[in-house]
Motif scaffolding. Sequence first.
Motif, PDB file in Angstrom:
ATOM      1  N   ILE A   1      44.223  43.865  36.940  1.00  0.00           N
ATOM      2  CA  ILE A   1      43.613  42.830  37.760  1.00  0.00           C
ATOM      3  C   ILE A   1      44.682  41.869  38.265  1.00  0.00           C
ATOM      4  N   ARG A   2      45.574  41.475  37.383  1.00  0.00           N
ATOM      5  CA  ARG A   2      46.606  40.509  37.781  1.00  0.00           C
ATOM      6  C   ARG A   2      47.557  41.090  38.817  1.00  0.00           C
ATOM      7  N   LYS A   3      47.696  42.392  38.836  1.00  0.00           N
ATOM      8  CA  LYS A   3      48.585  43.044  39.797  1.00  0.00           C
ATOM      9  C   LYS A   3      48.007  43.022  41.214  1.00  0.00           C
ATOM     10  N   TYR A   4      46.679  43.093  41.341  1.00  0.00           N
ATOM     11  CA  TYR A   4      46.063  43.291  42.648  1.00  0.00           C
ATOM     12  C   TYR A   4      45.254  42.109  43.180  1.00  0.00           C
ATOM     13  N   PHE A   5      44.761  41.248  42.306  1.00  0.00           N
ATOM     14  CA  PHE A   5      43.965  40.099  42.738  1.00  0.00           C
ATOM     15  C   PHE A   5      44.804  38.828  42.656  1.00  0.00           C
ATOM     16  N   PRO A   6      44.560  37.848  43.537  1.00  0.00           N
ATOM     17  CA  PRO A   6      45.276  36.580  43.413  1.00  0.00           C
ATOM     18  C   PRO A   6      44.848  35.850  42.136  1.00  0.00           C
ATOM     19  N   ALA A   7      45.725  35.011  41.621  1.00  0.00           N
ATOM     20  CA  ALA A   7      45.456  34.308  40.364  1.00  0.00           C
ATOM     21  C   ALA A   7      44.141  33.550  40.393  1.00  0.00           C
ATOM     22  N   SER A   8      43.777  33.028  41.546  1.00  0.00           N
ATOM     23  CA  SER A   8      42.525  32.270  41.659  1.00  0.00           C
ATOM     24  C   SER A   8      41.288  33.140  41.434  1.00  0.00           C
ATOM     25  N   GLU A   9      41.440  34.451  41.486  1.00  0.00           N
ATOM     26  CA  GLU A   9      40.302  35.374  41.342  1.00  0.00           C
ATOM     27  C   GLU A   9      40.351  36.208  40.073  1.00  0.00           C
ATOM     28  N   TRP A  10      41.372  36.042  39.250  1.00  0.00           N
ATOM     29  CA  TRP A  10      41.509  36.880  38.048  1.00  0.00           C
ATOM     30  C   TRP A  10      40.278  36.830  37.165  1.00  0.00           C
ATOM     31  N   GLN A  11      39.789  35.655  36.858  1.00  0.00           N
ATOM     32  CA  GLN A  11      38.643  35.541  35.950  1.00  0.00           C
ATOM     33  C   GLN A  11      37.393  36.144  36.572  1.00  0.00           C
ATOM     34  N   ARG A  12      37.172  35.882  37.841  1.00  0.00           N
ATOM     35  CA  ARG A  12      36.005  36.477  38.513  1.00  0.00           C
ATOM     36  C   ARG A  12      36.111  37.997  38.530  1.00  0.00           C
ATOM     37  N   ALA A  13      37.292  38.504  38.857  1.00  0.00           N
ATOM     38  CA  ALA A  13      37.474  39.959  38.886  1.00  0.00           C
ATOM     39  C   ALA A  13      37.198  40.555  37.510  1.00  0.00           C
ATOM     40  N   TYR A  14      37.704  39.921  36.477  1.00  0.00           N
ATOM     41  CA  TYR A  14      37.454  40.400  35.118  1.00  0.00           C
ATOM     42  C   TYR A  14      35.961  40.369  34.805  1.00  0.00           C
ATOM     43  N   ASN A  15      35.283  39.289  35.146  1.00  0.00           N
ATOM     44  CA  ASN A  15      33.845  39.174  34.885  1.00  0.00           C
ATOM     45  C   ASN A  15      33.052  40.245  35.630  1.00  0.00           C
ATOM     46  N   VAL A  16      33.417  40.489  36.877  1.00  0.00           N
ATOM     47  CA  VAL A  16      32.735  41.525  37.660  1.00  0.00           C
ATOM     48  C   VAL A  16      32.980  42.896  37.036  1.00  0.00           C
ATOM     49  N   MET A  17      34.224  43.191  36.708  1.00  0.00           N
ATOM     50  CA  MET A  17      34.560  44.479  36.094  1.00  0.00           C
ATOM     51  C   MET A  17      33.772  44.689  34.806  1.00  0.00           C
ATOM     52  N   MET A  18      33.754  43.683  33.947  1.00  0.00           N
ATOM     53  CA  MET A  18      33.040  43.819  32.674  1.00  0.00           C
ATOM     54  C   MET A  18      31.535  43.948  32.892  1.00  0.00           C
ATOM     55  N   GLY A  19      31.007  43.236  33.857  1.00  0.00           N
ATOM     56  CA  GLY A  19      29.584  43.344  34.160  1.00  0.00           C
ATOM     57  C   GLY A  19      29.207  44.683  34.764  1.00  0.00           C
ATOM     58  N   GLU A  20      30.109  45.269  35.508  1.00  0.00           N
ATOM     59  CA  GLU A  20      29.837  46.555  36.157  1.00  0.00           C
ATOM     60  C   GLU A  20      30.005  47.739  35.207  1.00  0.00           C
ATOM     61  N   SER A  21      31.059  47.727  34.383  1.00  0.00           N
ATOM     62  CA  SER A  21      31.368  48.921  33.583  1.00  0.00           C
ATOM     63  C   SER A  21      31.605  48.646  32.103  1.00  0.00           C
ATOM     64  N   SER A  22      31.533  47.402  31.682  1.00  0.00           N
ATOM     65  CA  SER A  22      31.894  47.007  30.309  1.00  0.00           C
ATOM     66  C   SER A  22      33.336  47.394  29.981  1.00  0.00           C
ATOM     67  N   ARG A  85      27.009  39.109  42.728  1.00  0.00           N
ATOM     68  CA  ARG A  85      25.899  38.330  43.316  1.00  0.00           C
ATOM     69  C   ARG A  85      25.095  37.654  42.211  1.00  0.00           C
ATOM     70  N   GLU A  86      24.871  38.391  41.114  1.00  0.00           N
ATOM     71  CA  GLU A  86      24.125  37.813  39.980  1.00  0.00           C
ATOM     72  C   GLU A  86      24.877  36.649  39.349  1.00  0.00           C
ATOM     73  N   LEU A  87      26.206  36.693  39.380  1.00  0.00           N
ATOM     74  CA  LEU A  87      27.032  35.620  38.816  1.00  0.00           C
ATOM     75  C   LEU A  87      27.224  34.460  39.795  1.00  0.00           C
ATOM     76  N   GLY A  88      26.717  34.617  41.011  1.00  0.00           N
ATOM     77  CA  GLY A  88      26.833  33.559  42.006  1.00  0.00           C
ATOM     78  C   GLY A  88      28.145  33.561  42.764  1.00  0.00           C
ATOM     79  N   TYR A  89      28.896  34.653  42.728  1.00  0.00           N
ATOM     80  CA  TYR A  89      30.165  34.745  43.431  1.00  0.00           C
ATOM     81  C   TYR A  89      29.984  35.143  44.900  1.00  0.00           C
ATOM     82  N   ALA A  90      28.842  35.722  45.212  1.00  0.00           N
ATOM     83  CA  ALA A  90      28.570  36.194  46.568  1.00  0.00           C
ATOM     84  C   ALA A  90      27.109  35.950  46.885  1.00  0.00           C
ATOM     85  N   GLN A  91      26.830  35.767  48.133  1.00  0.00           N
ATOM     86  CA  GLN A  91      25.437  35.553  48.566  1.00  0.00           C
ATOM     87  C   GLN A  91      24.890  36.809  49.202  1.00  0.00           C
TER      88      GLN A  91
END
Length: 91
Positions: A1-22, A85-91
């Motif tokens: 995640i840190r390699k491909y997403f900007p630092a401002s999105e690391w936590q969101r990317a991690y949360n989405v990944m874990m929510g999608e695939s655990s 969307r469920e986490l409120g990151y997208a509408q």
Amino acid sequence: IRKYFPASEWQRAYNVMMGESSGNSQAVGDNYPIRGEIRPSYGLFQIRTFPDRPSPDELMNPEINVAYAAQLWQQEGWRPWTVARELGYAQ
């Protein structure tokens, strides 16, 4: 995640990944129709296979999956992911 997403999105990317695939890089899910076709989602970010996307085998590779997820995010924001969307990151 840190390699491909900007630092401002690391936590969101991690949360989405874990929510999608655990965090399971071999996860296969969702077999309901999208765009009139049954196309399962694969890997960490549960990315669906469409003709212009990586193959299922490629999407099971964590590096390819995260890289493509970051590309999708750059193009569409968090909208492609139900969990986002469920986490409120997208509408």
